[in-house]
Design a protein around this motif. Structure first.
Motif, mmCIF file in Angstrom:
data_model
loop_
_atom_site.group_PDB
_atom_site.id
_atom_site.type_symbol
_atom_site.label_atom_id
_atom_site.label_comp_id
_atom_site.label_asym_id
_atom_site.label_seq_id
_atom_site.Cartn_x
_atom_site.Cartn_y
_atom_site.Cartn_z
ATOM 1 N N LYS A 78 -6.499 6.406 4.517
ATOM 2 C CA LYS A 78 -6.070 5.178 3.837
ATOM 3 C C LYS A 78 -5.090 4.385 4.692
ATOM 4 O O LYS A 78 -5.161 3.152 4.752
ATOM 5 C CB LYS A 78 -5.450 5.532 2.479
ATOM 6 C CG LYS A 78 -6.459 6.041 1.465
ATOM 7 C CD LYS A 78 -5.817 6.276 0.112
ATOM 8 C CE LYS A 78 -6.847 6.725 -0.906
ATOM 9 N NZ LYS A 78 -6.229 6.953 -2.252
ATOM 10 N N PHE A 125 0.859 -1.182 0.000
ATOM 11 C CA PHE A 125 0.000 0.000 0.000
ATOM 12 C C PHE A 125 0.896 1.233 0.000
ATOM 13 O O PHE A 125 2.002 1.231 0.547
ATOM 14 C CB PHE A 125 -0.942 0.009 1.204
ATOM 15 C CG PHE A 125 -0.251 -0.024 2.544
ATOM 16 C CD1 PHE A 125 0.092 1.151 3.196
ATOM 17 C CD2 PHE A 125 0.062 -1.239 3.147
ATOM 18 C CE1 PHE A 125 0.722 1.133 4.429
ATOM 19 C CE2 PHE A 125 0.702 -1.273 4.387
ATOM 20 C CZ PHE A 125 1.030 -0.085 5.026
ATOM 21 N N GLU A 155 -6.855 2.648 7.566
ATOM 22 C CA GLU A 155 -7.518 1.405 7.160
ATOM 23 C C GLU A 155 -6.547 0.224 7.196
ATOM 24 O O GLU A 155 -6.933 -0.898 7.524
ATOM 25 C CB GLU A 155 -8.097 1.559 5.755
ATOM 26 C CG GLU A 155 -9.273 2.522 5.662
ATOM 27 C CD GLU A 155 -9.720 2.741 4.221
ATOM 28 O OE1 GLU A 155 -9.125 2.103 3.318
ATOM 29 O OE2 GLU A 155 -10.649 3.539 4.002
ATOM 30 N N GLN A 156 -5.293 0.466 6.838
ATOM 31 C CA GLN A 156 -4.310 -0.608 6.794
ATOM 32 C C GLN A 156 -3.973 -1.139 8.182
ATOM 33 O O GLN A 156 -3.719 -2.335 8.359
ATOM 34 C CB GLN A 156 -3.035 -0.123 6.099
ATOM 35 C CG GLN A 156 -3.200 0.262 4.643
ATOM 36 C CD GLN A 156 -3.595 -0.921 3.768
ATOM 37 O OE1 GLN A 156 -3.284 -2.078 4.070
ATOM 38 N NE2 GLN A 156 -4.292 -0.630 2.682
#
Length: 300
Positions: A203, A154, A206-207
C-alpha cells in the motif's frame, strides 16, 4: 507547488536537551549543525501555506522562512492551516504556540482530533485564544485545500501516542499515523510526506510509485540503534519506525523509486546521517538520497 523543509529532527530535537551522545555533543558545540523538529510547509500558489505538523519549534520555523512571515496587514498571516500526521507531542504541541487569535484550520483523522480533545486537551485549551477550525480527514479521500493544492491522507501505521494508555479510543481506533500525498492540480506535480513508516508494504509502495518527491521517515539508521548507543532499550520498529539501512531497510527501496527528489526527514539525534561527514551520509548520497535540512526548498 512549493515545499519548504522547516526542520528534520525527531522528537527532542537535535541536540536533544538531555542527551550527551556524540552527535548531540557535536551539535551543542556547533549550533549551526543542529536542527529543529521535522516539519514541512506547502503551498500551491506561494501565498497561502499549510504546515505539515505543528512542532515545538513552530514559532522559530515561521520566523526562519520569509514566505511564512505575517503581513501585509498587522495580523495577517499566510499560514492557513495545519495537516497533522498523528497526535504525538512533537507534532501537535506547536498548536499551543499558534494561539494568538489566528484563524487556522487543523486537519487530522477522527481519532487524532479526538485525542486532542479528550486526552491531550489542546482543543479546549485553545478555544478561548484562537479561532481554530478542526476538520476531519478521511483516509484515501482527496481534499482540495485551495484552487491548486490537493491532499490525500493514507495510513502508515496504527500506533497511538503513549498518552492514550488503555483508553477506549485507543482500543477502537486504527487511524493514528498517516502520510500525505500532495498534488498541484495545475502542474500535476506530486509529493509524499511520511515522517512515520513502520513498514514498506504494498500500500505504501503504491503511494510513492509515481511521486515526484518523497520526504520519508529516517528516524533510525538501524533497528537496534537506541540500545547500541546506550540511549534506550526499545527497537526502532517497536516505536513505529523502520530502519534506514539493511537489506530490509527503507534506503534501498527509496533509491529504486523514479522520484526526482528523495529526502529523509524525522531523524533521531542518535542517527549518524545527521553528520555530513559520516560514511552513512556518503552511502545515501551514492544512492541519490538526500538528508533534509531547514531551508531546503522543492518546487514541483
Amino acid at each position: 507547488m512549493f515545499l519548504h523543509c522547516l526542520g528534520v529532527a525527531a522528537g527532542g530535537g537535535y541536540p536533544q536537551w538531555n542527551c550527551a551522545c556524540a552527535g548531540c555533543r557535536k551539535a551543542r558545540s556547533n549550533p549551526e549543525l543542529g536542527s529543529m523538529h521535522a516539519g514541512l510547509a506547502v503551498s500551491g500558489d506561494g501565498e497561502r501555506w499549510f504546515l505539515l505538523n505543528a512542532t515545538p519549534d513552530v514559532h522559530h520555523q515561521i520566523a526562519a522562512d520569509r514566505c511564512l512571515h505575517p503581513g501585509p496587514g498587522i495580523r495577517t498571516t499566510p499560514v492557513a492551516g495545519v495537516l497533522l500526521t498523528d497526535a504525538e507531542f512533537d507534532h501537535t504541541i506547536g498548536l499551543l504556540m499558534l494561539r494568538e487569535e489566528s484563524s487556522l484550520t487543523v486537519y487530522g483523522t477522527s481519532p487524532v482530533l479526538e485525542a486532542l480533545a479528550l486526552r491531550f486537551p489542546v482543543r479546549e485549551l485553545l478555544s478561548d485564544y484562537a479561532n481554530l477550525s478542526w476538520s476531519v480527514v478521511e483516509i484515501g479521500k482527496p481534499l482540495d485545500l485551495d484552487d491548486r493544492l490537493r491532499v490525500t491522507a493514507f495510513l502508515t501505521g496504527s500506533k497511538a501516542p503513549r498518552y492514550m494508555g488503555r483508553s477506549q479510543l485507543h482500543r477502537e481506533s486504527k487511524e493514528w499515523e498517516m502520510g500525505f500525498r500532495l498534488q498541484d492540480k495545475v502542474t500535476g506535480g506530486t509529493a509524499v510526506y511520511a515522517p512515520t513508516l513502520p513498514r514498506w508494504d504494498e500500500k505504501f509502495a503504491e503511494q510513492v510509485a509515481s511521486a515526484d518527491c518523497v520526504f520519508l521517515d529516517g528516524t533510525f539508521w538501524t533497528d537496534d540503534e537506541m540500545s547500541c548507543r546506550g540511549a534506550g532499550s526499545r527497537s526502532g520498529r517497536s516505536m513505529g519506525h523502520m530502519p534506514v539501512s539493511g537489506e530490509d531497510g527503507s534506503a534501498r527501496a527509496l533509491a529504486a523509486l523514479p522520484a526526482k527528489r528523495k529526502i529523509y526527514t524525522h531523524i533521531n539525534n542518535t542517527n549518524p546521517i545527521l553528520d555530513e561527514g559520516s560514511e552513512e551520509r556518503r552511502w545515501l548520497a551514492d544512492l541519490g538520497i538526500e538528508v533534509g535540512r531547514a531551508g531546503l526548498e522543492v518546487e514541483l
